[in-house]
Design a protein around this motif. Structure first.
Motif, PDB file in Angstrom:
ATOM      1  N   THR A   3       0.857  -1.169   0.000  1.00 58.30           N
ATOM      2  CA  THR A   3       0.000   0.000   0.000  1.00 58.30           C
ATOM      3  C   THR A   3       0.898   1.224   0.000  1.00 58.30           C
ATOM      4  O   THR A   3       2.027   1.163   0.463  1.00 58.30           O
ATOM      5  CB  THR A   3      -0.964  -0.007   1.203  1.00 58.30           C
ATOM      6  N   ARG A  78      -0.972  -0.662  -4.341  1.00 58.56           N
ATOM      7  CA  ARG A  78      -2.285  -1.307  -4.319  1.00 58.56           C
ATOM      8  C   ARG A  78      -3.366  -0.259  -4.025  1.00 58.56           C
ATOM      9  O   ARG A  78      -4.494  -0.363  -4.494  1.00 58.56           O
ATOM     10  CB  ARG A  78      -2.274  -2.407  -3.262  1.00 58.56           C
ATOM     11  N   CYS A  79      -3.009   0.744  -3.224  1.00 59.99           N
ATOM     12  CA  CYS A  79      -3.917   1.849  -2.934  1.00 59.99           C
ATOM     13  C   CYS A  79      -3.110   3.053  -2.470  1.00 59.99           C
ATOM     14  O   CYS A  79      -1.956   2.929  -2.084  1.00 59.99           O
ATOM     15  CB  CYS A  79      -4.957   1.458  -1.883  1.00 59.99           C
ATOM     16  N   GLN A  97      -6.070   8.086  -8.776  1.00 59.75           N
ATOM     17  CA  GLN A  97      -7.144   7.492  -9.561  1.00 59.75           C
ATOM     18  C   GLN A  97      -6.783   7.449 -11.037  1.00 59.75           C
ATOM     19  O   GLN A  97      -7.101   6.487 -11.731  1.00 59.75           O
ATOM     20  CB  GLN A  97      -8.443   8.264  -9.344  1.00 59.75           C
ATOM     21  N   THR A 101      -5.064   3.577  -9.361  1.00 63.18           N
ATOM     22  CA  THR A 101      -4.842   3.232  -7.965  1.00 63.18           C
ATOM     23  C   THR A 101      -5.969   3.813  -7.118  1.00 63.18           C
ATOM     24  O   THR A 101      -6.091   5.032  -7.007  1.00 63.18           O
ATOM     25  CB  THR A 101      -3.480   3.773  -7.478  1.00 63.18           C
ATOM     26  N   PRO A 102      -6.795   2.957  -6.524  1.00 60.25           N
ATOM     27  CA  PRO A 102      -7.900   3.469  -5.725  1.00 60.25           C
ATOM     28  C   PRO A 102      -7.413   4.057  -4.396  1.00 60.25           C
ATOM     29  O   PRO A 102      -6.477   3.531  -3.788  1.00 60.25           O
ATOM     30  CB  PRO A 102      -8.789   2.252  -5.493  1.00 60.25           C
ATOM     31  N   VAL A 104      -7.813   5.385  -0.339  1.00 61.06           N
ATOM     32  CA  VAL A 104      -8.474   5.254   0.957  1.00 61.06           C
ATOM     33  C   VAL A 104      -8.310   6.620   1.606  1.00 61.06           C
ATOM     34  O   VAL A 104      -7.184   7.065   1.830  1.00 61.06           O
ATOM     35  CB  VAL A 104      -7.828   4.159   1.830  1.00 61.06           C
ATOM     36  N   GLY A 123     -13.140   4.382  -4.593  1.00 62.68           N
ATOM     37  CA  GLY A 123     -12.210   4.384  -3.474  1.00 62.68           C
ATOM     38  C   GLY A 123     -12.962   4.021  -2.210  1.00 62.68           C
ATOM     39  O   GLY A 123     -14.150   3.688  -2.256  1.00 62.68           O
ATOM     40  N   MET A 141      -8.692  -3.407   0.673  1.00 58.46           N
ATOM     41  CA  MET A 141      -7.884  -3.095  -0.506  1.00 58.46           C
ATOM     42  C   MET A 141      -6.850  -4.181  -0.791  1.00 58.46           C
ATOM     43  O   MET A 141      -6.594  -4.507  -1.942  1.00 58.46           O
ATOM     44  CB  MET A 141      -7.150  -1.765  -0.332  1.00 58.46           C
ATOM     45  N   HIS A 148     -11.108  -5.015  -5.178  1.00 61.50           N
ATOM     46  CA  HIS A 148     -10.038  -4.103  -5.575  1.00 61.50           C
ATOM     47  C   HIS A 148     -10.105  -3.815  -7.071  1.00 61.50           C
ATOM     48  O   HIS A 148      -9.944  -2.669  -7.500  1.00 61.50           O
ATOM     49  CB  HIS A 148      -8.669  -4.678  -5.196  1.00 61.50           C
TER      50      HIS A 148
END
Length: 185
Positions: A3, A78-79, A97, A101-102, A104, A123, A141, A148
């Motif tokens: 992450t 990963r996020c 984004q 990549t989402p 958090v 997200g 995530m 995901h």
């Protein structure tokens, strides 16, 4: 599983919350890692907290990245995690984004970063300062590949609505045409 976080190390960015959430996350997913990008007055404190929490092998600190290197980091993560309690726009959320990549993102009364995120679609959102909720979102995530993937698609879709030429300019042109028509008509 990796992450990433991109806060500059200021107290209101709440990077310490992220480090504490990583401890909870690693209890369920021992391979989870974190890259913190940025620097600032909290840097020494965050290094000390990383050591105190036993996270030295799981946390990497990066500074002075070029724009290309930053985009590469975003795309590999990963996020993106933005635990900040105070953000003007949080443009890094939209940048993440755009790489698929989402994010958090913390929701609180002094942050507009959540304006880029539809929770569960583009997200994930959690209440600012809630370390357990942040850890839960990280586990989602990192551990739910199907969710995901959907969040990645949602992140790309959200970013496409912010494209200047394809999305913003047509809206501005439409607004100007409407104003001109209403004045002439």
């Amino acid at each position: 599983v990796h992450t990433g976080a991109l806060p500059i190390c200021l107290a209101h960015k709440r990077v310490g919350d992220l480090l504490q959430a990583l401890v909870l996350t690693r209890a369920a997913m021992p391979g989870a890692t974190l890259t913190i990008i940025g620097q600032g007055p909290e840097k020494a404190h965050l290094h000390a907290l990383t050591k105190q929490l036993g996270l030295e092998a799981a946390v990497t600190f990066r500074v002075d990245l070029s724009e290309e290197q930053l985009n590469t980091q975003l795309g590999m993560a990963r996020c993106l995690v933005l635990p900040s309690e105070r953000e003007g726009q949080g443009i890094v959320v939209a940048e993440a984004q755009a790489t698929g990549t989402p994010p958090v993102v913390a929701r609180g009364p002094e942050t507009a970063a959540v304006d880029f995120v539809v929770d569960g679609t583009s997200g994930l959102v959690y209440p600012v300062g809630d370390i357990t909720a942040l850890a839960d979102q990280l586990l989602t995530m990192l551990g739910d590949d199907a969710r995901h993937h959907l969040l990645m698609e949602g992140a790309l879709q959200a970013a496409s609505t912010l494209d200047w030429d394809a999305a913003i300019m047509p809206r501005i042109a439409h607004l100007y045409r409407a104003l001109i028509s209403s004045e002439g008509g």
